[in-house]
Design a protein around this motif. Sequence first.
Motif, PDB file in Angstrom:
ATOM      1  N   LYS A 158       6.172  -1.260 -14.384  1.00  0.00           N
ATOM      2  CA  LYS A 158       5.477  -1.781 -13.357  1.00  0.00           C
ATOM      3  C   LYS A 158       4.641  -3.025 -13.684  1.00  0.00           C
ATOM      4  N   TYR A 159       3.994  -2.865 -15.138  1.00  0.00           N
ATOM      5  CA  TYR A 159       3.146  -3.709 -15.408  1.00  0.00           C
ATOM      6  C   TYR A 159       3.411  -4.581 -16.636  1.00  0.00           C
TER       7      TYR A 159
ATOM      8  N   ASN B 143       1.183  -7.228 -11.817  1.00  0.00           N
ATOM      9  CA  ASN B 143       1.794  -6.228 -11.110  1.00  0.00           C
ATOM     10  C   ASN B 143       3.317  -6.803 -10.825  1.00  0.00           C
TER      11      ASN B 143
ATOM     12  N   ARG C 134       4.744  -6.076  -7.063  1.00  0.00           N
ATOM     13  CA  ARG C 134       4.030  -6.852  -6.096  1.00  0.00           C
ATOM     14  C   ARG C 134       4.159  -8.615  -6.216  1.00  0.00           C
TER      15      ARG C 134
ATOM     16  N   ARG D 260      -3.131 -10.420  -5.219  1.00  0.00           N
ATOM     17  CA  ARG D 260      -2.429  -9.152  -5.134  1.00  0.00           C
ATOM     18  C   ARG D 260      -1.746  -8.971  -6.528  1.00  0.00           C
TER      19      ARG D 260
ATOM     20  N   ARG E 249      -4.939  -8.885 -12.270  1.00  0.00           N
ATOM     21  CA  ARG E 249      -6.282  -8.598 -12.422  1.00  0.00           C
ATOM     22  C   ARG E 249      -6.600  -9.163 -13.858  1.00  0.00           C
TER      23      ARG E 249
ATOM     24  N   ASP F 251      -3.103   1.498 -11.626  1.00  0.00           N
ATOM     25  CA  ASP F 251      -2.813   1.445 -10.340  1.00  0.00           C
ATOM     26  C   ASP F 251      -4.108   1.518  -9.563  1.00  0.00           C
ATOM     27  N   ASP F 252      -5.138   2.361  -9.859  1.00  0.00           N
ATOM     28  CA  ASP F 252      -6.475   2.342  -9.283  1.00  0.00           C
ATOM     29  C   ASP F 252      -7.069   0.892  -9.505  1.00  0.00           C
TER      30      ASP F 252
ATOM     31  N   PHE G 229      -5.687  -2.017  -9.634  1.00  0.00           N
ATOM     32  CA  PHE G 229      -5.131  -2.889  -8.146  1.00  0.00           C
ATOM     33  C   PHE G 229      -4.993  -2.392  -6.961  1.00  0.00           C
ATOM     34  N   ASN G 230      -5.761  -1.152  -6.786  1.00  0.00           N
ATOM     35  CA  ASN G 230      -5.829  -0.679  -5.396  1.00  0.00           C
ATOM     36  C   ASN G 230      -7.267  -0.668  -5.218  1.00  0.00           C
ATOM     37  N   ASP G 231      -7.953  -1.483  -6.071  1.00  0.00           N
ATOM     38  CA  ASP G 231      -9.515  -1.824  -5.794  1.00  0.00           C
ATOM     39  C   ASP G 231     -10.238  -0.466  -5.797  1.00  0.00           C
ATOM     40  N   LYS G 232     -10.019   0.569  -6.508  1.00  0.00           N
ATOM     41  CA  LYS G 232     -10.745   1.809  -6.337  1.00  0.00           C
ATOM     42  C   LYS G 232     -11.517   2.092  -7.548  1.00  0.00           C
TER      43      LYS G 232
END
Length: 638
Positions: free
Chosen positions: A248-249, A278, A281, A313, A316, A355-356, A358-361
């Motif tokens: 994924k990365y 990502n 994406r 998107r 990061r 994951d967090d 990239f999901n802006d968590k």
Amino acid sequence: MSDKKTTEVEKTGLSRRGFLGATAVTGATLAGATALGSSVMTRESWAAAVKDSQNKVHVGPGELDEYYGFWSGGHSGEVRVLGIPSMRELMRIPVFNTCSATGWGLTNESREVLGDSAKFLNGDSHHPHISMTDGKYDGKYLFINDKANSRVARIRLDIMKCDKITTIPNVQAIHGLRLQKVPHTKYVFCNAEFIIPHPNDGKTDFANWDKSNKYTMYNAVDAETMEVAWQVIVDGNLDNTDACYTGKYAAATCYNSEAATDLAGMMRNERDWVTVFNIPRIEEEIKKGNFITLGDSKVPVVDGRKKDGKNSRVTRYIPTPKNPHGLNTSPDGKYFIANGKLSPTCTIIAIDRLDDLFNDKLKDERDVVVGEPELGLGPLHTTFDGRGNAYTTLFIDSQVVKWNIEEAVQAYNGKKVNYIKQKLDVHYQPGHNHASLTESREADGKWLVVLSKFSKDRFLPVGPLHAENDQLIDISGDVMKLVHDGPTFAEPHDCIMARRDQIKTKKVWDRDDPFFATTRAMAKKDGIDLEKDNKVIREGKKVRVYMTSYAPSYGMTEFTVNQGDEVTVIITNLDIIEDVSHGFCMVNHGVSMEISPQQTASVTFIADKPGIHWYYCNWFCHALHMEMVGRMYVKPAK
Ligand code: CUK
Ligand code: CUA
Ligand code: CA
């Protein structure tokens, strides 16, 4: 020397007794070895341990090495094959250079691989990497970058020849290169290092640099077709890269977040960053049509820059201490490790937090950083033993530091723990280091190669230009033991080691090998049976000379052409016995090539000098090798 060691011991907090035990031994190869704080060794046991390790390096006459090593040749432009642990050079694979022996860059088959870039005679290869399936080396291909002319090359490991070269469009200087590890190597990821104006059409001059639309790009090349799959525009520049074990990365270091053009400017920011990509994406954006193309290129380009402080998107940016260099994924798949270079630290990034991110968590990009151990001066590259330890080169300290990753994470959380296990002097100023199988899930922690940039006094002097020193270190035990100095010519930047059973090579060529498919097709058009015919085909001023070779003679020993003809000599080696390679050299014409068993090779030149010209076999093939000759008669034009 001992002053330096004392300082080092104090710095690392290693026990004074352990240090004494380790270094009381005399002998240059042991200089600077500091033992573990935990296991204090006596002078005798250390000496015995080192002797034992050194014995392992000896691969006797007729014995085979345990590992293949593939070395980049730096600005020599080639790839070298070594046996490990003997460190014997087994083969050279010309890639971005020309080779007088094999005819690389001279033969039609190699010039077809080189394509438009055949006009370049130089290259700068840094990062050799073996294709993978499910995070393990599959032995199919080796990929390598060319910083000098912005190319990526692929080597087929079954024949150890380069079979594809791609120039990356709209960028300058392909540097960092790593492969997708999982589920298999679909992409070759490569960094374009230098920031350039877009379009770079001459309308931006030096005075307009600041106002220009300037950037560089992260690139993915399809490993099978070798076409550029996509490019991503980034903020800052790109140095080294690596990929994760989820598919994924991928991540890359940036030392020039300032987009500066001078040294002072590139060091202005206290922090630069690691850029994380990502991959799914990026593929989604391309599917949705959210891309541009640049100039004549059809490659989809996705914008990964921040806009008004907002992330794209697909990327990061994780702040790290200034001017990081190497980027390495731990073989357990948990971490990306960025090497500080100007900072004495490495930055540990937890891949399971991405994951967090990239999901802006997460509140802050730095929340993915789980450790930042202080290691020493000038950390450049890190490698792994598969037992939880990392080995980082310290360029300025001229050392390799062994440290425990989980303990460094604990220390970051406030626990009092000494994550540094050992510091070993290397000779001198190391760049990359690389442990056996370290880029795969199978990292086995047996051998460590350290590519030292300076050799200074380690070898017989050979003038102002010195050899590099590639040192071999036994890491199979608790302590690192230096066992071999290996002089190399300019200039390996990186290497990769695979178990010998992971590489499967052919002993003779297949007659239908794609490497000479074009030549085969040409012969077919000419009605030639390559394995039987010895014939001259004339088409205006183009002359094709087809011949066979069978030790110790060519199928044709005389042929006639006209002055000014463009002559192509096509030779098929009928020998089927392993190792009976022939050559073809046309004297005074700059023509030379290799024809290995069952291979067809061809070379084209202009017959510009009237008279009789000898050709000969230049690969020693037979007792009557000297007699393997022929003559070309060139009829004068008038
Ligand atoms: S780079 Cu040369 S020592 Cu091109 Cu991987 Cu770091
Ligand atoms: Cu054929 Cu030497
Ligand atoms: Ca910087």
